[in-house]
Design a protein around this motif. Structure first.
Motif, PDB file in Angstrom:
ATOM      1  N   THR A   1      -4.982  -8.506 -13.945  1.00  0.00           N
ATOM      2  CA  THR A   1      -3.592  -8.032 -13.871  1.00  0.00           C
ATOM      3  C   THR A   1      -2.992  -8.077 -15.268  1.00  0.00           C
ATOM      4  OG1 THR A   1      -3.355  -8.964 -11.643  1.00  0.00           O
ATOM      5  CG2 THR A   1      -1.331  -8.408 -12.790  1.00  0.00           C
TER       6      THR A   1
ATOM      7  N   SER B   1       0.026  -8.963  -9.281  1.00  0.00           N
ATOM      8  CA  SER B   1      -0.670  -7.750  -8.832  1.00  0.00           C
ATOM      9  C   SER B   1      -0.058  -7.177  -7.557  1.00  0.00           C
ATOM     10  CB  SER B   1      -2.154  -8.062  -8.587  1.00  0.00           C
ATOM     11  OG  SER B   1      -2.283  -9.093  -7.637  1.00  0.00           O
TER      12      SER B   1
ATOM     13  N   GLN C   1      -9.341  -9.181  -9.347  1.00  0.00           N
ATOM     14  CA  GLN C   1      -9.176  -8.128 -10.338  1.00  0.00           C
ATOM     15  C   GLN C   1      -8.267  -8.640 -11.452  1.00  0.00           C
ATOM     16  OE1 GLN C   1     -10.710  -5.200 -10.188  1.00  0.00           O
ATOM     17  NE2 GLN C   1     -11.671  -5.717  -8.218  1.00  0.00           N
TER      18      GLN C   1
ATOM     19  N   THR D   1       1.685   1.039 -10.477  1.00  0.00           N
ATOM     20  CA  THR D   1       0.974   0.365  -9.376  1.00  0.00           C
ATOM     21  C   THR D   1       0.210  -0.856  -9.873  1.00  0.00           C
ATOM     22  OG1 THR D   1      -1.141   1.526  -9.626  1.00  0.00           O
ATOM     23  CG2 THR D   1       0.591   2.658  -8.361  1.00  0.00           C
TER      24      THR D   1
ATOM     25  N   GLY E   1      -0.056  -2.382  -5.778  1.00  0.00           N
ATOM     26  CA  GLY E   1      -1.444  -2.791  -5.554  1.00  0.00           C
ATOM     27  C   GLY E   1      -1.814  -2.661  -4.092  1.00  0.00           C
TER      28      GLY E   1
ATOM     29  N   ARG F   1      -0.350   0.114 -18.683  1.00  0.00           N
ATOM     30  CA  ARG F   1      -0.556   0.038 -17.233  1.00  0.00           C
ATOM     31  C   ARG F   1       0.374   1.016 -16.547  1.00  0.00           C
ATOM     32  NH1 ARG F   1       2.284  -4.852 -14.028  1.00  0.00           N
ATOM     33  NH2 ARG F   1       2.695  -3.104 -12.639  1.00  0.00           N
ATOM     34  N   ASP F   2       0.023   1.360 -15.303  1.00  0.00           N
ATOM     35  CA  ASP F   2       0.938   2.222 -14.559  1.00  0.00           C
ATOM     36  C   ASP F   2       1.768   1.366 -13.612  1.00  0.00           C
ATOM     37  OD1 ASP F   2      -0.538   1.697 -12.267  1.00  0.00           O
ATOM     38  OD2 ASP F   2      -1.598   3.623 -12.318  1.00  0.00           O
TER      39      ASP F   2
ATOM     40  N   TYR G   1     -12.117  -2.503 -16.854  1.00  0.00           N
ATOM     41  CA  TYR G   1     -12.678  -3.045 -15.606  1.00  0.00           C
ATOM     42  C   TYR G   1     -14.204  -3.189 -15.667  1.00  0.00           C
ATOM     43  CZ  TYR G   1      -8.040  -2.267 -13.644  1.00  0.00           C
ATOM     44  OH  TYR G   1      -6.692  -2.314 -13.396  1.00  0.00           O
TER      45      TYR G   1
ATOM     46  N   HIS H   1      -2.322  -0.603 -12.193  1.00  0.00           N
ATOM     47  CA  HIS H   1      -3.624  -0.215 -12.745  1.00  0.00           C
ATOM     48  C   HIS H   1      -3.570  -0.254 -14.268  1.00  0.00           C
ATOM     49  CE1 HIS H   1      -7.581   1.607 -12.737  1.00  0.00           C
ATOM     50  NE2 HIS H   1      -7.159   2.463 -13.661  1.00  0.00           N
TER      51      HIS H   1
END
Lengths: 509, 509
Positions: A338, B262, A336, A282, A326, A279-280, A291, A284
């Motif tokens: 996480t 998130s 979404q 932020t 986020g 993950r980055d 996704y 993502h």
């Protein structure tokens, strides 16, 4: 802290509004009874909280089940203990029939609790202790107090907020209604689980084996904290979850990092690289296809999320955060997935620190799953990606031959089971009835959250029972659930009793 | 493990070669005496090792200094304790004049030791215990043993290898020479430091205040392990060092990662991102300008590195490594800087693990500095880079206002002082004399390492004393220095006595 001031302001405002909106509800009668019995309610709640209930200690869990069965029987319930298999944790089923009622409502809560070994408990987790409002949190002699108890006081104990509070408000609501001569309007079933904090490994099987006993028209899920604004909210599901612990390997023994640091691979750096490949910053998730299965967010859900009151700037102040990741709104990420890196550990620090290359490093990750995702698919995608990144995945500590044969070895220990998300419709007669009842009790439109960010195993339950589900929470958002110094604010206990009294006597559909 | 077999083979071969090459050296006489006195030597060494010497406990350090002074006085040394300031750890200075000698050689070692709190000590670190060769490491009744002691047995105790072994071989070498009627050929000064494992904070000052006393023609630095091949090596310096501990900050209290994962920044991910911004997986440091000050590697140094025997494939097998980073040869990185991430810690794992976002994360880093670099410049470059990366650097735990004002906060605690690299010429009369003496003792050309990967504070010492320095190590490379189960192989002790006997009686320049 400003967040608390705002909660108070909202509470005061809602009390004012509620006074004029309570016509036809049992609220005023319940409130009058509560005011006359505050110390008895707290004493009852303290007795319930003083029973150790760490989910991993079955004998303690059993004692709680017996004690709660007794409390229900005193209120006229027929009770039984349900188990998936002999030797698994019992759920308490209580049934209270209402002559002439057409509807049956199943109220879910859990009575087991998280481990209590965290550092920093102000007092023992099973010696319930009243404390003044934050940030002071001074102990209070509530038994000796004159006049009404301060609603900003908090009762500290494991499970005060998660989730024995939901059981106490049901019991006290029934006591209040009985004292006021108000009869329930629905048949009541309570289903109090005993292994939620262990991941509900046997709960779906338990439900599946008792479908007839658990039959109802509506499931009210009484777990989790309230909205950060202090306003009453209902929700329509939870995210799913799956998780793993990962281990990476360096040299078989610690190496002097002056002599070997430019040549021997370092587990600390391997962990860092592994995280940044998943993950980055932020939030993502970088796993290809991750996704793809996520159910697109509906317009109705978007509108509901947009309608939530702003809490973010106050939250940042309360939490000391100079930024967030986020989307700008806290709940924007709930539909979404996480990827949370819960923990990373490698090497020594402090007085025993050595200039050494560690022999291994460990990582703990959980995925919160959006509707549409499954634990099995997430595991498959994750492992395919990590393999493509050059990791050789093992299930046990690798032996020497394995270590020598593979440049990058990753031991993955996935949590058993996991769960998919639960998502039930935000409209429909039962859900509307719950929203209307709570609205009449509190005097303002209840907040509607399409899904909460946390997870539960309720999807299997809802799918098997084939009923609408609505989540109703009563705990303050800052109840320290799962952590040290878990607590329930007294004002939340009082409000919860009124809400539950409405749900059993003023639910119309 | 094959690495051990190879060491044995080399040792056997060198013994054979040495037999024919010892003419004119005291080696055979020293060996004969050692064979007749093995148990006395081990008993003396055990007595020295049984004195607790953790560098942070000054009273223990003082007892060692007094004890070692006594050992030196018995051998005819004039001794005194040198200190930088009252209350700082003493260094033992011993002086033994040789009538008619032109040269004075200063022998450095340190008698203090690393902390001993590591998990996994087989026996108490200050109860010296003889054990059989690895991997068995069974305890041996060496006092009751018949015949010669097995040279592959090892004596386990803190400082056996690092660095009391270097003191013992000097003492035993002098005993052997005296018994054989061989006189030293140089004036001997020993300088035994008492705060090396605390970073030598006062040692340069101590030396600076005693320059006249410490005057000599050559400094022999007796610390660090031998070459992994088991061959005798000499070195011409150490890398420098500087280090820091870093702390990153998440929410003020742990947050449920389902509800907040998130949205709230995670210290675990911040640590991972920080690491990967500082270096890559191959060890390359990403801080701009970091390599600008590094002295280019000379052709002579390249040739010396290329001449080192191959140990890498055996090392990988012994250490369970399926790959290495950096260049193919272990020593290739020694003339370059290295950034080691010693430790990373954030969040809970194991039974107390919670699905929580941690409040902070910690990181421990050391830089091994190449010739040309300085701790001050490294700090400056690192902080400028991290600031450019968006980190707001603080020196204490940030208060709430600071947390709210800065999105990314990094607390950096740099180690006091640090040191530059030490690098002295590989040629010159004194260095050549050392190489020749050891070559005569061991019977093969000594390995020459331009610099060792580890660090020391010797640069300041060498610069002040203005003498050539040569490092002579006697400890087995796998002596577990700085870790649990530190040990010295008996064969290394025997060989070290012969090498030191040569250095005091057969050094010609």
């Amino acid at each position: 802290m400003r967040i608390r001031t705002k909660v108070l302001a909202v509470a005061a405002l809602s009390a004012l509004m509620a006074t004029s909106a309570a016509a036809g509800t049992p609220r005023d009668a319940v409130r009058a009874w509560r005011k006359a019995h505050e110390k008895e309610i707290v004493a009852d709640f303290s007795a319930l909280l003083s029973l150790p209930n760490v989910a991993t200690t079955l004998s303690d869990v059993e004692k709680n089940a017996d004690y709660i069965s007794g409390l229900l029987q005193k209120r006229g319930f027929k009770t039984q203990l349900l188990r998936a298999q002999p030797g698994t944790p019992p759920s308490v089923l209580g049934e209270l029939k209402t002559p002439g009622a057409k509807r049956t409502v199943v109220f879910y809560a859990h009575y087991d609790g998280q481990p209590v070994g965290q550092q920093g408990w102000l007092t023992s987790p099973f010696q319930p202790t009243m404390r003044t409002a934050l940030p002071d949190a001074k102990t209070v002699d509530w038994q000796g107090a004159a006049g009404p108890l301060d609603p900003d006081w908090r009762l500290y104990a494991r499970s005060a907020g998660d989730d024995k509070g939901s059981i106490q408000v049901m019991l006290s609501a029934l006591d209040a209604l009985k004292a006021a001569g108000i009869k329930p309007s629905v048949n009541i079933k309570v289903l109090y689980e005993g292994e939620e904090e262990q991941g509900s490994a046997h709960f779906a099987e338990l439900v599946g084996k008792n479908l007839a006993l658990l039959k109802g028209d509506l499931l009210i899920m009484g777990d989790g904290p309230m909205h950060q604004s202090g306003k009453q909210q209902i929700n329509f599901g939870n995210r799913g979850i799956t998780s793993f612990e990962a281990t990476v390997y360096g040299p078989l023994k610690p190496l002097h990092d002056g002599h070997y640091g430019s040549w021997a691979p370092s587990p600390t750096v391997m962990l860092a690289s592994l995280i940044m490949s998943l993950r980055d910053e932020t939030g993502h998730i970088l796993i290809p296809g991750f996704y793809d299965d996520v159910t697109p967010v509906s317009e109705a859900d978007k509108a509901a999320l947009a309608a939530l009151p702003d809490v973010e700037s106050d939250l940042k102040k309360a939490l000391g955060l100079g930024r967030n990741i986020g989307g700008p709104r806290l709940a924007d990420g709930y539909l979404q997935p996480t990827l949370n890196v819960r923990a990373i550990h490698a090497g020594d620090t402090g007085p025993q620190a050595a200039n050494a290359i560690a022999t291994e490093g460990r990582l703990s990750v959980d995925f919160r799953l959006a509707p549409g995702e499954t634990p099995a698919k997430v595991k498959e995608l994750t492992e395919a990606y990590l393999t493509a990144q050059g990791w050789f995945i093992v299930r046990d500590t690798p032996d020497l031959a394995t270590r020598l044969a593979h440049p990058k070895i990753l031991r993955l220990d996935w949590e058993e089971g996991g769960s998919i998300a639960t998502k039930t419709p935000m409209d429909g007669p039962a859900a509307d009835a719950v929203a209307a009842s709570i609205g009449r009790t509190v005097g303002y439109p209840v907040l509607k959250l399409p899904i909460v960010g946390a997870s539960s195993g309720m999807a299997d339950i809802v799918n098997q029972l084939k009923v609408p589900m609505v989540g109703v929470s009563i705990a303050n958002y800052d109840d320290n659930q799962h952590a040290m110094n878990e607590n329930l604010r007294l004002g939340n206990l009082w409000d919860g009793i009124e809400v539950y009294a409405g749900l059993v006597s003023d639910l119309k559909w």
